[in-house]
Enzyme design. Structure first.
Site, short mmCIF file in Angstrom:
data_model
loop_
_atom_site.label_atom_id
_atom_site.label_comp_id
_atom_site.label_asym_id
_atom_site.label_seq_id
_atom_site.Cartn_x
_atom_site.Cartn_y
_atom_site.Cartn_z
N HIS A 23 -5.99 11.18 1.83
CA HIS A 23 -6.65 10.20 2.85
C HIS A 23 -8.05 10.04 2.23
O HIS A 23 -8.48 10.71 1.33
CB HIS A 23 -7.09 10.75 4.13
CG HIS A 23 -5.67 10.76 5.09
ND1 HIS A 23 -5.07 9.69 5.54
CD2 HIS A 23 -4.92 11.40 5.71
CE1 HIS A 23 -4.18 9.72 6.16
NE2 HIS A 23 -3.86 10.80 6.29
N ASP A 24 -8.82 9.03 2.89
CA ASP A 24 -10.06 8.79 2.57
C ASP A 24 -11.15 9.77 1.79
O ASP A 24 -11.55 9.77 1.06
CB ASP A 24 -10.75 7.94 3.67
CG ASP A 24 -12.23 7.59 3.30
OD1 ASP A 24 -12.36 6.54 3.17
OD2 ASP A 24 -13.11 8.37 3.25
N GLY A 56 0.76 -1.21 -0.10
CA GLY A 56 0.03 0.06 -0.19
C GLY A 56 0.82 1.43 0.04
O GLY A 56 0.54 2.12 0.50
N ASP A 72 -11.47 4.06 2.19
CA ASP A 72 -10.61 3.25 2.88
C ASP A 72 -10.84 1.68 2.63
O ASP A 72 -10.38 0.65 2.29
CB ASP A 72 -10.18 3.57 4.50
CG ASP A 72 -9.11 4.72 4.29
OD1 ASP A 72 -8.62 5.08 3.44
OD2 ASP A 72 -8.89 5.13 5.49
#
Length: 378
Positions: A127-128, A84, A157
């Site tokens: 981020h998400d 990731g 996510d």
């Protein structure tokens, strides 16, 4: 047990969607070997790190060439890999897809990123909340005349990220049975969250989706699909979309006796109808509404706290939650009639299984000691 029993996955330690993907595969019986950073050795395992359940851990220094070679030896015998990092990081480490697939042509190489492996934003941090912003998902979530509301980090996510990668790995493993070949999976949270929105995009393309939040059928705009406060300051949910379910809602709330009540699908009257229901639901406690509505075809449920959800009779009857090592967590899902997965073991500390893992790929005690002395493993 589990439908993925016998599948071996190497997971390069990360956060969020990567570990969630690993958890899903471990839940289904796959053997997950997590490659932790050597610097993490000494940190205690957390009984509440549920995303890390069902793993064995080896601690490796990926800046050490012998450490990289150690990971490549693990990959030689693996069915799949999860990473990731930002695009290009594993390539710089010497663990990129070209190197790994040359050594193991049958490897399914799963890559989890926010923006994807290519595109103008591929190398940017995020981020998400950012990924679901770009896909359009976040714009559709929230109350009218208010800012969009982040749906925790479930859509980017976990749903559009980790779950998408787990599905991709399972699909690639199935295809490998026919071709004998591995491949690279580019799982991006922008792609996954967009995919989750396809039903909404379908409504939009028919001209029946209003861009203004909180004014549509499924976003809280409809009085018959939303949440309401009760007398005891708790909340309930209503989803009475179908006419027969809506009629039952009217009967149970007493609105069926209102001869002047606007039609269910009269959008201009939805705010008025919502106000009527708000006042009605404030007349009773949540438990009182449960006694009237729960288990009927109204499409009703109490909105439970996390603690309440774990103790609700229906969830207990299905085993939706399980107490393991003294803590409550969600059980593996979905259910299988033959290859029923068991609750995986709790997360282990970084490097706890290093010697066992290396012995399993044929490393001698002398080799292990040499790797440890060089700093390649910890």
């Amino acid at each position: 047990m589990g439908p993925l029993e016998g599948v071996r996955v190497v997971e390069l330690q990360g956060i969020g969607p990567g570990p969630f993907c690993g958890m899903m595969l471990a839940d289904m019986g796959a053997e997950i070997i997590r490659v932790d950073r050597s610097s993490a050795v000494g940190q205690k395992a957390s009984a509440t790190d549920f995303l890390a359940r069902g793993r064995k851990s080896i601690a490796v220094d990926l800046k050490n060439p012998e450490g990289v070679e150690t990971v490549l030896r693990l990959i030689d015998g693996a069915d799949a890999l999860i990473e990731g990092f930002r695009p290009g990081v594993t390539e710089r480490l010497g663990l990129g897809p070209d190197v790994c697939l040359e050594r193991n042509p049958g490897l399914v190489y799963g890559r989890m990123t926010g923006w994807g492996q290519n595109g103008s934003m591929a190398s940017a941090a995020g981020h998400d909340i950012n990924y679901i912003s770009l896909s359009g998902a976040l714009h559709a979530i929230g109350e009218k005349d208010r800012n969009p509301t982040p749906p925790l980090n479930l859509v980017g996510d976990f749903g559009g990220g980790g779950m998408l990668l787990a599905f991709g790995i399972a699909a690639a493993l199935f295809e490998k049975q026919k071709s004998g070949q591995g491949q690279v999976i580019d799982a991006a949270m922008t792609d996954g969250s967009a995919l989750l929105m396809n039903a909404v995009f379908g409504i939009m393309n028919t001209g029946h989706w209003n861009p203004e939040r909180g004014t549509n059928l499924l976003d809280g705009g409809a009085h018959f699909y939303g949440s309401y406060r009760t007398k005891d300051d708790k909340h309930i949910s209503i989803g009475s979309i179908e006419p027969q379910f809506y009629q039952l809602l009217l009967e149970k709330t007493g609105l069926a006796n209102d001869a002047d009540l606007p039609k269910q699908m009269s959008r201009q009257d939805w705010p008025i109808l919502r106000e009527k229901l708000e006042l009605i639901f404030l007349e009773k406690t949540r438990n009182e509404w449960d006694a009237i509505m729960l288990g009927t075809d109204i499409c009703y449920a109490p909105i439970l706290t996390l603690e309440e959800a774990a103790n609700h009779p229906h969830n207990k009857e299905r085993g939706t939650f399980e107490q393991s090592d003294g803590v409550i967590q969600a059980s593996p899902a979905p259910r299988f009639s033959r290859t029923s997965p068991e609750m995986p073991e709790a997360s282990t500390a970084a490097g706890a299984d290093t010697d066992e893992i290396l012995s399993g790929i044929g490393a001698s005690a002398e080799e292990i000691e040499s790797l440890r002395a060089s700093g390649a493993i910890a």
